[in-house]
Design a protein around this motif. Structure first.
Motif, PDB file in Angstrom:
ATOM      1  N   LYS A 183      -1.458  -0.073  -8.276  1.00 50.94           N
ATOM      2  CA  LYS A 183      -1.458  -0.604  -6.991  1.00 50.94           C
ATOM      3  C   LYS A 183      -2.213  -2.129  -6.963  1.00 50.94           C
ATOM      4  CE  LYS A 183       1.856   1.572  -4.811  1.00 50.94           C
ATOM      5  NZ  LYS A 183       2.881   1.044  -4.193  1.00 50.94           N
ATOM      6  N   LEU A 235       0.944  -1.282   0.153  1.00 53.41           N
ATOM      7  CA  LEU A 235      -0.061  -0.059   0.234  1.00 53.41           C
ATOM      8  C   LEU A 235       0.810   1.393   0.162  1.00 53.41           C
ATOM      9  CD1 LEU A 235      -2.573  -1.164   2.687  1.00 53.41           C
ATOM     10  CD2 LEU A 235      -3.066  -0.977   0.377  1.00 53.41           C
ATOM     11  N   GLY A 256      -2.331   8.022  -1.057  1.00 51.35           N
ATOM     12  CA  GLY A 256      -3.623   7.728  -0.484  1.00 51.35           C
ATOM     13  C   GLY A 256      -4.624   9.111  -0.469  1.00 51.35           C
ATOM     14  N   TYR A 315      -8.351   6.326   2.102  1.00 54.43           N
ATOM     15  CA  TYR A 315      -7.982   5.172   1.090  1.00 54.43           C
ATOM     16  C   TYR A 315      -6.644   5.249   1.115  1.00 54.43           C
ATOM     17  CZ  TYR A 315     -12.847   4.933  -0.435  1.00 54.43           C
ATOM     18  OH  TYR A 315     -14.326   4.819  -0.373  1.00 54.43           O
ATOM     19  N   GLN A 316      -6.052   3.848   1.180  1.00 52.59           N
ATOM     20  CA  GLN A 316      -4.727   3.616   0.611  1.00 52.59           C
ATOM     21  C   GLN A 316      -4.534   3.038  -0.496  1.00 52.59           C
ATOM     22  OE1 GLN A 316      -5.525   3.057   4.191  1.00 52.59           O
ATOM     23  NE2 GLN A 316      -4.893   4.721   4.747  1.00 52.59           N
ATOM     24  N   GLY A 317      -3.426   3.223  -1.269  1.00 54.84           N
ATOM     25  CA  GLY A 317      -3.082   2.508  -2.537  1.00 54.84           C
ATOM     26  C   GLY A 317      -4.212   2.795  -3.669  1.00 54.84           C
ATOM     27  N   ILE A 318      -4.159   4.148  -3.672  1.00 54.76           N
ATOM     28  CA  ILE A 318      -5.102   4.457  -4.828  1.00 54.76           C
ATOM     29  C   ILE A 318      -4.698   4.560  -6.345  1.00 54.76           C
ATOM     30  CG2 ILE A 318      -6.575   5.797  -3.097  1.00 54.76           C
ATOM     31  CD1 ILE A 318      -5.421   8.240  -4.256  1.00 54.76           C
ATOM     32  N   TYR A 320      -3.298  -3.757  -4.343  1.00 50.38           N
ATOM     33  CA  TYR A 320      -4.206  -3.721  -3.371  1.00 50.38           C
ATOM     34  C   TYR A 320      -4.642  -2.226  -2.913  1.00 50.38           C
ATOM     35  CZ  TYR A 320      -2.689  -8.535  -2.366  1.00 50.38           C
ATOM     36  OH  TYR A 320      -2.390  -9.666  -2.155  1.00 50.38           O
ATOM     37  N   LYS A 321      -5.813  -2.182  -2.234  1.00 53.76           N
ATOM     38  CA  LYS A 321      -6.618  -0.945  -1.981  1.00 53.76           C
ATOM     39  C   LYS A 321      -7.062  -1.223  -0.684  1.00 53.76           C
ATOM     40  CE  LYS A 321      -6.157   0.058  -6.305  1.00 53.76           C
ATOM     41  NZ  LYS A 321      -5.056   0.806  -7.022  1.00 53.76           N
TER      42      LYS A 321
END
Length: 199
Positions: free
Chosen positions: A182, A146, A150, A175-178, A184-185
């Motif tokens: 990536k 991640l 974000g 939100y992380q990993g946008i 995974y979100k």
């Protein structure tokens, strides 16, 4: 020998006086740049979470969110009557049940921890309410990457007591990993409560 000790102490004293004056000048310069003040707040948050994977292929595991908690410190710099710039640093602890596709009833509880640096812009309205949002910069370990950028959004209330203490609370989503590449979100949504002090 006594003269050299006296000279050393005199130089040390003058150096301390100069440093104090320099520090006062720096403080005055910062106050001129930020005439509306600044505040420090410590916050705790909790709520629900979801982990999404773009590698969701047949035979891959499924993820069920089991909640998160967050500990955060932030410093707000008020640049106008209504607008703050709010950098911070937070630790977010996530919990998930991971179920293999071939044995969906057999799940394993796992954790996913993220260190995050949000940099928000906060807009105050109706005296006690605010809306803030902006990018976050995230770092985490493990094989669920991640790291990177974000985003977050926070709606809340802020109450200043007569002694300068602040109390804040309200719902938020982050939100992380946008970034598109990536795999995974991660989504965190919940409520936050903070106590701080305005200078």
């Amino acid at each position: 020998m006594r003269h050299s000790i006296a000279a050393f102490l005199l130089i040390l004293l003058l150096s301390g006086t100069y440093n104090a004056k320099a520090q006062n000048r720096l403080t005055e310069s910062v106050d001129e740049l930020l005439p509306y003040g600044k505040s420090v707040t410590f916050k705790i948050s909790y709520g629900g979470n979801d982990l999404y994977s773009s590698e969701d292929i047949e035979g891959g595991p499924s993820y069920t969110g089991r909640g998160f908690y967050s500990i955060e410190a932030e410093m707000a710099f008020r640049i106008t009557d209504n607008i703050d710039i709010v950098p911070g640093i937070s630790f977010i602890g996530n919990s998930f049940d991971v179920s293999p596709a071939y044995r969906p009833t057999l799940s394993d509880r796992q954790s996913l921890n993220v260190f995050s640096i949000p940099v928000y812009v906060r807009y105050h309205f109706f005296k006690y309410l605010f809306l803030s949002g902006g990018p976050t910069f995230n770092v985490n370990g493990g094989d669920r990457d991640l790291n990177g950028i974000g985003a977050g959004l926070h709606f809340g209330g802020e109450f200043k007591l007569n002694n300068g203490l602040l109390v804040t609370f309200g719902p938020f989503i982050r939100y992380q990993g946008i970034l598109p590449w990536k795999s995974y979100k991660l989504a965190n949504r919940g409520v936050t409560f903070g106590v701080g002090y305005r200078f």
